[in-house]
Design a protein around this motif. Structure first.
Motif, PDB file in Angstrom:
ATOM      1  N   ARG A  82       0.764  -1.226   0.175  1.00  0.00           N
ATOM      2  CA  ARG A  82       0.013  -0.014  -0.095  1.00  0.00           C
ATOM      3  C   ARG A  82       0.900   1.301  -0.270  1.00  0.00           C
ATOM      4  NH1 ARG A  82      -1.663   3.119   4.365  1.00  0.00           N
ATOM      5  NH2 ARG A  82      -3.608   4.165   4.179  1.00  0.00           N
ATOM      6  N   SER A 189      -8.268  13.570 -17.034  1.00  0.00           N
ATOM      7  CA  SER A 189      -8.829  12.642 -15.945  1.00  0.00           C
ATOM      8  C   SER A 189     -10.083  13.098 -15.059  1.00  0.00           C
ATOM      9  CB  SER A 189      -7.568  12.737 -14.987  1.00  0.00           C
ATOM     10  OG  SER A 189      -7.385  13.487 -14.025  1.00  0.00           O
ATOM     11  N   GLN A 190     -10.178  14.530 -15.135  1.00  0.00           N
ATOM     12  CA  GLN A 190     -11.586  15.109 -14.549  1.00  0.00           C
ATOM     13  C   GLN A 190     -12.748  14.372 -15.296  1.00  0.00           C
ATOM     14  OE1 GLN A 190     -12.065  18.861 -13.580  1.00  0.00           O
ATOM     15  NE2 GLN A 190     -10.024  19.343 -14.281  1.00  0.00           N
ATOM     16  N   ARG A 193     -13.544  10.684 -14.657  1.00  0.00           N
ATOM     17  CA  ARG A 193     -14.101  10.364 -13.320  1.00  0.00           C
ATOM     18  C   ARG A 193     -15.652  10.732 -13.507  1.00  0.00           C
ATOM     19  NH1 ARG A 193      -9.431  10.215 -12.856  1.00  0.00           N
ATOM     20  NH2 ARG A 193      -8.178  10.181 -11.020  1.00  0.00           N
ATOM     21  N   ARG A 200     -22.102   4.594 -14.508  1.00  0.00           N
ATOM     22  CA  ARG A 200     -22.402   3.817 -13.267  1.00  0.00           C
ATOM     23  C   ARG A 200     -23.901   4.114 -13.072  1.00  0.00           C
ATOM     24  NH1 ARG A 200     -17.467   4.787  -9.248  1.00  0.00           N
ATOM     25  NH2 ARG A 200     -16.319   2.810  -9.596  1.00  0.00           N
ATOM     26  N   THR A 215     -13.598   0.543  -8.607  1.00  0.00           N
ATOM     27  CA  THR A 215     -12.358   1.573  -8.560  1.00  0.00           C
ATOM     28  C   THR A 215     -11.284   0.692  -8.094  1.00  0.00           C
ATOM     29  OG1 THR A 215     -13.945   3.391  -8.526  1.00  0.00           O
ATOM     30  CG2 THR A 215     -11.555   3.861  -7.794  1.00  0.00           C
ATOM     31  N   PRO A 217      -8.238   2.393  -6.272  1.00  0.00           N
ATOM     32  CA  PRO A 217      -7.706   3.791  -6.052  1.00  0.00           C
ATOM     33  C   PRO A 217      -6.592   3.815  -6.307  1.00  0.00           C
ATOM     34  CG  PRO A 217      -8.902   2.460  -4.343  1.00  0.00           C
ATOM     35  CD  PRO A 217      -8.798   1.538  -5.268  1.00  0.00           C
TER      36      PRO A 217
ATOM     37  N   GLU B 370      -5.622  14.339  -6.574  1.00  0.00           N
ATOM     38  CA  GLU B 370      -6.171  13.980  -8.009  1.00  0.00           C
ATOM     39  C   GLU B 370      -7.610  14.337  -7.736  1.00  0.00           C
ATOM     40  OE1 GLU B 370      -5.389  10.260  -9.351  1.00  0.00           O
ATOM     41  OE2 GLU B 370      -6.021   9.106  -7.544  1.00  0.00           O
ATOM     42  N   TRP B 371      -8.308  14.811  -8.982  1.00  0.00           N
ATOM     43  CA  TRP B 371      -9.835  14.859  -8.973  1.00  0.00           C
ATOM     44  C   TRP B 371     -10.408  13.637  -8.651  1.00  0.00           C
ATOM     45  CZ3 TRP B 371     -11.436  19.621  -8.608  1.00  0.00           C
ATOM     46  CH2 TRP B 371     -10.984  20.608  -9.131  1.00  0.00           C
ATOM     47  N   ASP B 373     -14.143  11.688  -7.077  1.00  0.00           N
ATOM     48  CA  ASP B 373     -15.740  11.591  -6.985  1.00  0.00           C
ATOM     49  C   ASP B 373     -15.874  10.936  -5.639  1.00  0.00           C
ATOM     50  OD1 ASP B 373     -18.268  11.162  -7.048  1.00  0.00           O
ATOM     51  OD2 ASP B 373     -18.243   9.599  -8.784  1.00  0.00           O
ATOM     52  N   ASP B 376     -17.565   7.590  -5.515  1.00  0.00           N
ATOM     53  CA  ASP B 376     -16.758   6.610  -5.935  1.00  0.00           C
ATOM     54  C   ASP B 376     -15.836   6.185  -4.496  1.00  0.00           C
ATOM     55  OD1 ASP B 376     -15.004   5.075  -6.993  1.00  0.00           O
ATOM     56  OD2 ASP B 376     -14.364   6.344  -8.678  1.00  0.00           O
ATOM     57  N   VAL B 380     -15.947   2.547  -2.736  1.00  0.00           N
ATOM     58  CA  VAL B 380     -14.815   1.658  -2.488  1.00  0.00           C
ATOM     59  C   VAL B 380     -14.500   1.271  -1.083  1.00  0.00           C
ATOM     60  CG1 VAL B 380     -11.906   1.549  -2.677  1.00  0.00           C
ATOM     61  CG2 VAL B 380     -13.477   2.348  -4.456  1.00  0.00           C
ATOM     62  N   TYR B 409      -6.935  10.153  -2.632  1.00  0.00           N
ATOM     63  CA  TYR B 409      -7.699   9.375  -2.708  1.00  0.00           C
ATOM     64  C   TYR B 409      -7.956   8.375  -1.541  1.00  0.00           C
ATOM     65  CZ  TYR B 409     -11.477   6.365  -4.765  1.00  0.00           C
ATOM     66  OH  TYR B 409     -12.504   5.546  -4.958  1.00  0.00           O
ATOM     67  N   ALA B 410      -6.420   7.987  -1.111  1.00  0.00           N
ATOM     68  CA  ALA B 410      -6.047   6.681  -0.400  1.00  0.00           C
ATOM     69  C   ALA B 410      -6.326   7.079   0.929  1.00  0.00           C
ATOM     70  CB  ALA B 410      -4.766   6.165  -0.588  1.00  0.00           C
ATOM     71  N   GLU B 413     -10.120   7.839   1.859  1.00  0.00           N
ATOM     72  CA  GLU B 413     -10.643   6.356   1.973  1.00  0.00           C
ATOM     73  C   GLU B 413     -10.180   6.040   3.529  1.00  0.00           C
ATOM     74  OE1 GLU B 413      -9.331   3.562  -0.693  1.00  0.00           O
ATOM     75  OE2 GLU B 413      -9.979   2.019   0.707  1.00  0.00           O
ATOM     76  N   GLN B 414      -8.882   6.348   3.940  1.00  0.00           N
ATOM     77  CA  GLN B 414      -8.588   5.915   5.236  1.00  0.00           C
ATOM     78  C   GLN B 414      -9.439   6.633   6.390  1.00  0.00           C
ATOM     79  OE1 GLN B 414      -5.986   3.723   5.669  1.00  0.00           O
ATOM     80  NE2 GLN B 414      -6.776   3.539   7.871  1.00  0.00           N
TER      81      GLN B 414
END
Lengths: 227, 522
Positions: A82, A189-190, A193, A200, A215, A217, B370-371, B373, B376, B380, B409-410, B413-414
């Motif tokens: 990770r 990339s926007q 998303r 979805r 997803t 991540p 990063e952009w 959602d 999302d 996850v 994101y990560a 999420e945490q």
């Protein structure tokens, strides 16, 4: 005898675990504890799938992958920890087929291996693909969910097509952007998303807890396998 | 020593005649008035001499002497007595206009004049010096009192030194410097009443101050040591040790004995205050050291607890299966195995939290923005934690359109993972956990609502402190690292995290992220 799997990992415990798991699933197991040994085995043992740890003591995993890719298209699944998402992304971009984050379960690994072997076996385009209740006919540009036709915009269609052709396999953001917009630009990339979110809403029962487009991540998306 | 001004020389008669005394009065005017009185008496004697007689005129000549004695001192009075007698002798005692001293009776008069001048003058001087002393004592007492008051309020060493020099300088009308030793024992200027002082630039004075520091004796001005120095240097000392040197250079006069003792008193007062501060600082240091040691110990305990508990379960289950696997039926084996899995997952989460904490603490938390959602991320997180959430009902409320947010994101999420685990841990099985996303003008807020026991009143803020749980009586396993990591992550995103109790039971954990947080990562 089943397919031959080469495991390149310096940790004895991991190799031992994978040996038990893989042989129990009927695979032929070959192991290597270093990059050097791994490259040697890749040439001599001719494995059907390679499982490659990114943190090898003698050489960077990405470098091993690059050398393998110079002469072989054998599926490579990388193992990583990770917090190294950019390593995973670059490994996928230089030709790894999939990845797993340590710690992982053996059943997850088996699923990845099966997907990799399946994609290896039928690289030819099938006109019709079915995953769960999702039905896609490339020749008619037709998409159905649970038997109902759904209308997709061209970009949504292209995204879903790439994901479904790689069902069970991770597809990186970059691969998706490149295939749909023909560009490497980060500015897309926007949009990616937003289109995924729209897609979805059309195909998922509950877009809050998607069952098809999952997803990964920091890496990309994976269309769920449904084995 | 400065002897350029005659008025400052206490030894000479001339100096006595015209000096300006402590109260600011000059002797000049009483002497002039006395001389005018002598003239007046002479004139009166000349006009009414036949009627008054020589002896009475002689008595009149005592008046200027008494006046001078009362208004000035011994020496001016004797001077006036001399002039008075001479005038009486010359103008009234035959042969007139000649200074004669033939008659012993006149000599007696002269002696009486001197006696009056001496006695009255002496009394005057005594009274005056007592008044002066009283005045001085009062101003010294006031100075000491003022300083003591200021020093007791001073909370740090530099402020304290400044108070000392300012008060000393103001009281003595002098330059004042406080020297304190550096690590090598060499004196350095700790405070001065103004910049660019003579004292600080004079090598003699620096040497004298250093000598005072090393020998614990005054030096410089008005002492026998370093007479070439321009300032007076006294040690700032307690019974046990010398803390520094207080140096004073008077702007005008020399230092009198009383002023020197005042300097010494000021130095003593400063020393006490410095010791008090030192002790207070030491106590503070010890206190914070103890606190950090306690924290270390707490961290150690909780980490070992959080790692050992699942390890115990794993080792226990595994050794049961390995050593006596035949004793268990399929169902029991499945229970043991799922326990192993659960414990291992718990260890994995804990290690992730530890790694995040280390990243946050080390200060190089580099956000990989990063952009993203939010829907999302929530999806996850639910997928990754489905095993743990299985016993609860999860409900999600989300607006149709939520803008993308630039975030890591990560890490987010945490945050969601930790908040969900928190909700599961503190609410009954089967109860509902509601995740809702709302959009305000500039922020997006995520709320996780549970139906648990809620947060103890007054602890809504403290629960985000590291190891809050260690102080709480609840006996729920876990470090309490999770919420403090959430705060660290959300604050790194310029967001806000807070918790409140829910009306009707349970708690609400909220975090909001600014929509304009699109600042490129640095």
């Amino acid at each position: 005898m089943g397919a031959k799997i080469l495991v390149i990992d310096d940790e004895l415990e991991i190799r031992r675990l994978l040996k038990v798991g893989l042989t129990a699933h009927g695979f032929d197991f070959v192991e290597a504890a270093s990059a050097k040994e791994g490259l040697y085995q890749a040439v001599t043992a001719r494995p059907d799938v390679i499982i490659l740890d990114m943190g090898l003591p003698d050489q960077d995993g990405a470098e091993v992958l690059r050398q393998i890719r110079e002469w072989s298209q054998v599926p490579v699944i990388i193992l990583s920890v990770r917090g190294q998402e950019h390593h995973k992304v670059s490994a996928l971009d230089i030709g790894a087929d999939d990845y797993l984050t340590k710690p992982f379960s053996v059943s997850e690994l088996m699923a990845r291996i099966r997907v990799a072997l399946r994609h290896q076996a039928n690289l030819k385009d099938e006109p019709v693909v079915e995953v769960g209740e999702l039905y896609m006919d490339f020749s008619k540009r037709q998409v159905k969910i649970a038997g109902d036709d759904i209308h997709l915009t061209p970009i949504e269609y292209d995204l879903l097509k790439l994901l479904i052709s790689n069902a069970g396999k991770v597809v990186t953001h970059r691969q998706l952007i490149h295939s749909v917009w023909g560009s490497e630009g980060q500015e897309y990339s926007q949009y990616l998303r937003i289109y995924i979110s729209q897609l979805r809403k059309k195909i998922e029962k509950d877009p809050n807890q998607p069952a098809y487009i999952l997803t990964e991540p920091g890496i990309g998306y994976r269309l769920a396998g449904f084995e | 020593m400065d002897r350029s001004k005659p008025g400052s020389h206490p030894g000479s008669i001339w100096g006595q005649l015209f000096r300006t005394d402590y109260t600011g009065q000059s002797n000049l005017w009483p002497v002039v008035v006395s001389l005018l009185l002598i003239g007046l008496v002479t004139l009166t004697g000349k006009l009414y001499g036949d009627y008054l007689g020589i002896t009475s005129i002689g008595m009149l000549f005592l008046l200027p002497v008494i006046f001078a004695a009362v208004r000035t001192g011994i020496y001016p009075a004797i001077f006036i007595a001399l002039i008075s007698f001479v005038c009486w002798d010359i103008f009234f005692i035959p042969p007139v206009l000649l200074l004669t001293a033939s008659d012993p009776r006149h000599l007696i008069t002269f002696l009486v004049f001197l006696l009056v001048a001496y006695t009255a003058g002496n009394m005057t001087e005594l009274l005056r010096s007592r008044a002066r002393e009283a005045l001085q004592r009062e101003s010294q007492t006031r100075a000491l009192y003022e300083l003591a008051r200021e020093l007791s309020a001073a909370a740090e060493m530099s402020g304290l030194g400044q108070h000392v020099v300012n008060q000393t300088a103001a009281t003595l009308d002098a330059e004042a410097v406080l020297f304190q030793p550096d690590d090598t024992g060499k004196l350095q200027i700790a405070a001065a009443n103004r910049s660019l002082l003579d004292l600080a630039s004079s090598p003699n004075d620096l040497l004298a101050a250093q000598w005072t520091f090393e020998n614990n004796q005054p030096s410089g001005l008005s002492t026998t040591m370093f007479t070439g120095a321009r300032g007076y240097h006294v040690p700032v000392q307690t019974e046990k040790k010398i803390l520094g040197v207080l140096s004073v250079k008077p702007l005008h006069d020399a230092l009198e004995e009383q002023q020197r003792s005042l300097v010494a008193a000021l130095a003593g007062l400063s020393a006490l205050a410095m010791v008090r501060l030192e002790l207070a600082e030491e106590a503070q240091e010890i206190k914070s050291l103890e606190a950090s040691e306690r924290l270390q110990a707490a961290l150690f305990n909780s980490i070992s607890h959080d790692l050992k508990t699942p390890l115990t379960s794993i080792l226990g289950s595994v050794s049961s299966l390995v050593d006596e696997g035949s004793l268990y039926d399929v169902e029991q084996k499945a229970t043991l195995l799922s326990g192993i899995k659960h414990s291992a997952e718990r260890m994995n989460r804990f290690v992730n939290n530890l790694l995040d904490m280390a990243r946050l603490e080390s200060g190089y938390m580099k956000l990989n923005r990063e952009w993203s959602d939010l829907q999302d991320i929530i999806g996850v997180t639910l997928r990754e934690n489905q095993d743990i959430l299985r016993e609860h009902t999860i409900r999600i409320e989300m607006p149709d359109q939520i803008p993308l947010i630039k975030l890591d994101y990560a890490l987010i999420e945490q945050v969601l993972t930790n908040l969900l685990h928190n909700a599961v841990k503190y609410s009954p099985l089967g109860s509902e956990i509601l995740i809702s996303v709302t959009r305000q003008a500039e922020v997006i807020t995520v709320t996780i609502a549970d139906q648990g026991e809620g947060i103890p009143v007054g602890d809504q803020e403290a629960i985000f402190d590291k190891f809050y749980r260690l102080q709480s009586p609840h006996n729920v396993s876990g470090t309490g690292l999770g919420l403090s990591i959430c705060r660290g992550i959300i604050e790194a995103h310029e967001g806000r995290i807070w918790a409140v109790n829910r009306a009707g039971g349970g708690s609400l954990f909220n975090f909001s992220l600014p929509l304009e947080a699109s600042t490129p990562q640095s």
